[in-house]
Design an enzyme around this catalytic site. Structure first.
Site, PDB file in Angstrom:
ATOM      1  N   CYS A  24       0.773  -1.152  -0.046  1.00 19.10           N
ATOM      2  CA  CYS A  24       0.017  -0.012  -0.033  1.00 19.10           C
ATOM      3  C   CYS A  24       0.857   1.358  -0.080  1.00 19.10           C
ATOM      4  CB  CYS A  24      -0.853   0.054   1.226  1.00 19.10           C
ATOM      5  SG  CYS A  24      -1.659   1.563   1.529  1.00 19.10           S
TER       6      CYS A  24
ATOM      7  N   GLU B 262       9.603  -2.996 -11.168  1.00 14.36           N
ATOM      8  CA  GLU B 262       8.407  -3.104 -11.815  1.00 14.36           C
ATOM      9  C   GLU B 262       6.891  -2.466 -11.215  1.00 14.36           C
ATOM     10  OE1 GLU B 262       7.555  -6.710 -14.010  1.00 14.36           O
ATOM     11  OE2 GLU B 262       9.161  -6.331 -15.717  1.00 14.36           O
TER      12      GLU B 262
ATOM     13  N   CYS C  55      -4.451   0.290  -4.544  1.00 11.16           N
ATOM     14  CA  CYS C  55      -4.798  -0.028  -3.236  1.00 11.16           C
ATOM     15  C   CYS C  55      -6.081   0.905  -2.740  1.00 11.16           C
ATOM     16  CB  CYS C  55      -3.555   0.343  -2.339  1.00 11.16           C
ATOM     17  SG  CYS C  55      -4.190  -0.027  -0.453  1.00 11.16           S
TER      18      CYS C  55
ATOM     19  N   CYS D   5      -7.264   0.811   0.186  1.00 16.24           N
ATOM     20  CA  CYS D   5      -7.593   0.792   1.976  1.00 16.24           C
ATOM     21  C   CYS D   5      -8.226   1.885   2.345  1.00 16.24           C
ATOM     22  CB  CYS D   5      -6.243   0.444   2.278  1.00 16.24           C
ATOM     23  SG  CYS D   5      -5.052   1.808   2.498  1.00 16.24           S
TER      24      CYS D   5
ATOM     25  N   GLU E 176      15.662  -5.274 -18.429  1.00 20.72           N
ATOM     26  CA  GLU E 176      15.374  -7.009 -18.315  1.00 20.72           C
ATOM     27  C   GLU E 176      14.949  -7.460 -19.948  1.00 20.72           C
ATOM     28  OE1 GLU E 176      12.671  -8.446 -15.735  1.00 20.72           O
ATOM     29  OE2 GLU E 176      13.303  -6.960 -14.137  1.00 20.72           O
TER      30      GLU E 176
ATOM     31  N   GLU F  49       9.425 -19.086 -11.153  1.00 21.44           N
ATOM     32  CA  GLU F  49      10.224 -18.792 -12.218  1.00 21.44           C
ATOM     33  C   GLU F  49      11.254 -19.964 -12.347  1.00 21.44           C
ATOM     34  OE1 GLU F  49      11.084 -14.530 -11.135  1.00 21.44           O
ATOM     35  OE2 GLU F  49       9.357 -14.259 -12.714  1.00 21.44           O
TER      36      GLU F  49
ATOM     37  N   HIS G 177      11.763 -20.153 -16.130  1.00 19.58           N
ATOM     38  CA  HIS G 177      12.033 -19.128 -16.847  1.00 19.58           C
ATOM     39  C   HIS G 177      13.300 -18.991 -17.527  1.00 19.58           C
ATOM     40  CE1 HIS G 177      12.388 -14.804 -17.989  1.00 19.58           C
ATOM     41  NE2 HIS G 177      11.194 -14.487 -17.933  1.00 19.58           N
TER      42      HIS G 177
HETATM   43  C1  GLA Z   1       9.666  -9.189 -14.634  1.00 26.37           C
HETATM   44  C2  GLA Z   1      10.116  -8.859 -13.328  1.00 26.37           C
HETATM   45  C3  GLA Z   1      11.005 -10.101 -13.091  1.00 26.37           C
HETATM   46  C4  GLA Z   1      10.804 -11.603 -13.618  1.00 26.37           C
HETATM   47  C5  GLA Z   1      10.475 -11.163 -14.979  1.00 26.37           C
HETATM   48  C6  GLA Z   1      10.051 -12.565 -15.564  1.00 26.37           C
HETATM   49  O1  GLA Z   1      10.323  -8.486 -15.446  1.00 26.37           O
HETATM   50  O2  GLA Z   1      10.876  -7.750 -12.884  1.00 26.37           O
HETATM   51  O3  GLA Z   1      11.434 -10.236 -11.685  1.00 26.37           O
HETATM   52  O4  GLA Z   1       9.573 -11.936 -12.829  1.00 26.37           O
HETATM   53  O5  GLA Z   1       9.335 -10.741 -15.013  1.00 26.37           O
HETATM   54  O6  GLA Z   1       9.693 -12.398 -16.894  1.00 26.37           O
HETATM   55 ZN    ZN Z   2      -3.651   1.693   0.599  1.00 25.42          ZN
END
Ligand code: GLA
Ligand code: ZN
Length: 682
Positions: free
Chosen positions: A120, A155, A165, A167, A315, A363, A366
């Site tokens: 939050c 992210e 959120c 709340c 990434e 993951e 991944h």
């Molecule tokens: C996002 C996240 C990572 C990972 C990738 C997987 O970009 O930032 O931590 O989970 O996805 O694709």
């Molecule tokens: Zn909140």
């Protein structure tokens, strides 16, 4: 080793997310990592992204020694660190002791602990715990010569949901935000048109966040809620930045997610020193690889445009993701091509999620540079290592250059939000997909494009394209008017200039009626019942979406509808205004239409691709250039990318240098499938 900084690294960054915190009990693995990183030409890693429980295993008890050892060891081996603040995921001690840190969803239910990106942003406890940890991290590592910058959280807002959120604390903060914005309930009620269905607010406390259990049909309210959610997340992030800056002068970034609906990245850009983002295109997913490549190019271009400077690809996967229903391996070559596409569009890095596959949890399958087995002896590792070498080779020519488009497209988050809410003739309308459609032909012509929001500067461009520019914010029409008056070319479409900042429709003439030279009336969606097409320069193009019924009011008609009761109505108009001109494209048409139309505009304005080449289908070009202090271009580099499953041949009409081999190239150039050639003038 020399002191470096993120954003001024002096080379192309190659590396990625490294999670040694999952392997601390296996020192031999960490030793192998180091060895393999060198073999893969890795020069930088992102550390600590999800390491809160290792950095603060108990409330107020910090343990940074393990991290220091790793940063130091990497540094001694020529590998730099981008250090994260670990707020992307919360430790169990925090969530179990302080329930308020968890988000409440739109149904009013508080989440259980777990997953990530889910705090939050209004919680004072969350803010305080974060401040303490970030401050200490910066104190300990802010001056370490191996650390080159800060990766704030991860992210932000991305939890599969809308990042909001609901709340009580967030509701209160929303009301406060509204009071600051409107001053009085009269103003708010007017802006939100609440007399509709008798929903006029008579007390601030009656106002709640939009909810499927309650009010979510007051468009002005929905829009303000989205603005608030964005601003509250940004406020939290700003506090994180303040905490690290209290002890460090290193640059900050946060990894963005291209057209992520919740956050208005044009605003976020102002908080960041450097833009970075995470790119996961769905390669090989359909017959049209180019569509994936085009949407990826749009996203890269957006990221570059946020600061009109090179960005970082923070990434990407070296092979495969695992969160789609079907996850295809990148075919041989595609990893190098997609990475070089990022560079071609303005990235100064290629980084991965992640360095080494973990053994457990969601993951574990991944893609990563290092697999569960076989160390360096894998296809993926070899491709990564080969790319690392190529990046090192081209870096001296690439670093310091950037794409410098003369064309901009208007992309505005608030307009996007309003379009999604609009409820009009086409409720399946996908603004973003249409945006890509308007971008793709330019990209196929080898012409770079910037993105600006409605608050952005237009005057640096020769052409501004504003597809489905639904909302006109205060001052926007004025800005366009003066842009055109001074010689600019403005291209817009139906479903533009419909509503103001409050999502209230304009009444009277279209706000740019004088510039466009047309009067707008109804909007239709031709489909199976009534197919329609547009005739432009002797060719008929199928209509694929919205089509506006407009009347010329001074504008010249360049194309007309072919069927239905509006046969003969204008489908494309041109209006001279001041020293410039505007075009109105009344309908969304099949791709060939824009290709033909843009082709004419590019020719008239002298904006064709800078590389003298005859391109073939599936081969595209981006240009990065270096300019001297006086603004003169002193070096131009082209990235020629073949996204076809077969080899392609292009015809170079001048002599160029292959940047990687130093060889001269001219005439026929063969590009094998999924490859990229880097050329320079010479
Ligand atoms: C996002 C996240 C990572 C990972 C990738 C997987 O970009 O930032 O931590 O989970 O996805 O694709
Ligand atoms: Zn909140």
């Amino acid at each position: 080793m020399e002191q470096r900084k993120m954003g001024d690294f002096g080379g192309i960054i190659h590396g990625g997310d490294y999670n040694p915190d999952q392997w601390l009990d296996r020192p031999e693995v960490l030793e192998e990592d180091l060895l393999l990183m060198k073999k893969a030409n890795v020069n930088c890693v992102s550390l600590g992204i999800f390491a809160w429980c290792r950095l603060e295993p108990e409330e107020g008890k910090y343990d940074f020694d393990w991290l220091e050892k790793i940063i130091q060891r990497l540094y001694e081996n020529g590998i730099y660190t981008i250090l994260a603040t670990p707020t992307g995921a919360m430790p169990q001690w925090l969530t179990s002791r302080y329930g308020e840190v968890m988000q409440v969803n739109a149904y009013g239910v508080r989440n259980y602990a777990g997953k990530r990106h889910n705090y939050c942003p209004s919680s004072p406890v969350m803010r305080e715990k974060t401040r303490q940890l970030d401050t200490r991290l910066a104190e300990r590592f802010g001056a370490h010569p191996g650390v080159i910058g800060w990766h704030i959280s991860n992210e932000i807002g991305g939890n599969g949901g809308d990042g909001a959120c609901h709340c009580d604390k967030c509701q209160d903060a929303f009301r406060k935000w509204l009071q600051d914005k409107y001053g009085s309930l009269e103003q708010l009620n007017a802006a939100w048109w609440t007399s509709f269905w008798s929903h006029t607010y008579t007390d601030w406390n009656q106002i709640n966040s939009p909810s499927p259990r309650g009010e979510d049909l007051v468009h002005g309210q929905n829009l303000d809620w989205r603005r608030f959610v964005d601003s509250q997340q940004r406020d939290f992030c700003r506090e994180e930045i303040k905490a690290v800056r209290s002890n460090s002068t290193l640059p900050v970034t946060t990894n963005m997610m291209e057209f992520f609906e919740t956050l208005n990245y044009f605003k976020w850009a102002q908080e960041m020193d450097i833009i970075s983002w995470d790119s996961y295109p769905d390669w090989h997913s359909g017959a049209d690889e180019l569509q994936t490549a085009a949407s990826t190019a749009v996203a890269h271009s957006l990221m570059r445009s946020l600061k009109k400077r090179p960005f970082l690809l923070m990434e990407s996967t070296p092979s495969v993701v695992n969160w789609r229903q079907i996850n295809r391996l990148k075919r041989p070559g595609m990893h190098e091509l997609s990475s070089l596409q990022a560079i071609a569009c303005g990235s100064d890095s290629v980084q991965y999620f992640q360095w080494r596959k973990g053994r457990g949890s969601s993951e574990k399958y991944h893609g990563a540079v290092v697999d569960h087995r076989n160390g360096e002896d894998t296809r993926v590792f070899r491709e990564v290592a080969r790319l690392g070498k190529r990046l090192e080779k081209i870096a001296p020519r690439v670093i310091g250059t950037c794409n410098r488009p003369r064309i901009a497209m208007v992309f505005d988050w608030e307009s996007w939000w309003a379009v999604k809410d609009a409820r009009a003739v086409d409720n399946n309308l996908n603004y973003q997909a249409v945006f890509v459609d308007f971008f793709r032909p330019l990209w196929e012509f080898g012409v770079d494009v910037d993105m600006v929001d409605m608050e952005g500067e237009l005057d640096a461009y020769s052409v501004v394209i504003a597809p489905l520019n639904y909302m006109y914010k205060k001052g926007y029409a004025e800005k366009v008017r003066s842009f055109v008056k001074r010689g600019g070319c403005y291209i817009t479409t139906c479903w533009s200039g419909e509503v103001d900042d409050s999502d209230l429709t304009f009444t009277g003439a279209h706000p740019l009626e004088d510039v466009l030279g047309i009067k707008t009336e109804e909007i239709d969606v031709p489909d199976g019942y009534c197919e329609n097409s547009v005739r432009y320069q002797g060719t008929d193009y199928r209509i694929t979406g919205l089509c506006g019924l407009v009347h010329a009011k001074g504008a010249e008609v360049l194309a007309e509808y072919q069927n239905d009761f509006y046969r003969g109505y204008p489908a494309l108009t041109r209006n001279a205004y001041g020293d410039g001109e505007s075009y109105y494209i009344a309908s969304l048409n099949e791709r060939g239409f824009l290709k033909a139309f843009y082709g004419n505009v590019l020719r008239e304005r002298g904006l064709e691709c800078g590389l003298q080449v005859r391109l073939t289908e599936g081969v595209v070009v981006n240009e990065r250039s270096r300019v001297a202090k006086d603004g003169e271009q002193v070096e131009r580099i082209w990235f020629l990318q073949n996204f076809n499953r077969e080899a392609a041949v292009v015809e170079l009409q001048a002599c160029y240098e292959n940047v990687e081999t130093g060889e001269k190239v001219t005439g026929r150039l063969e590009l094998p499938s999924f490859t990229c050639a880097v050329l320079a003038e010479g």
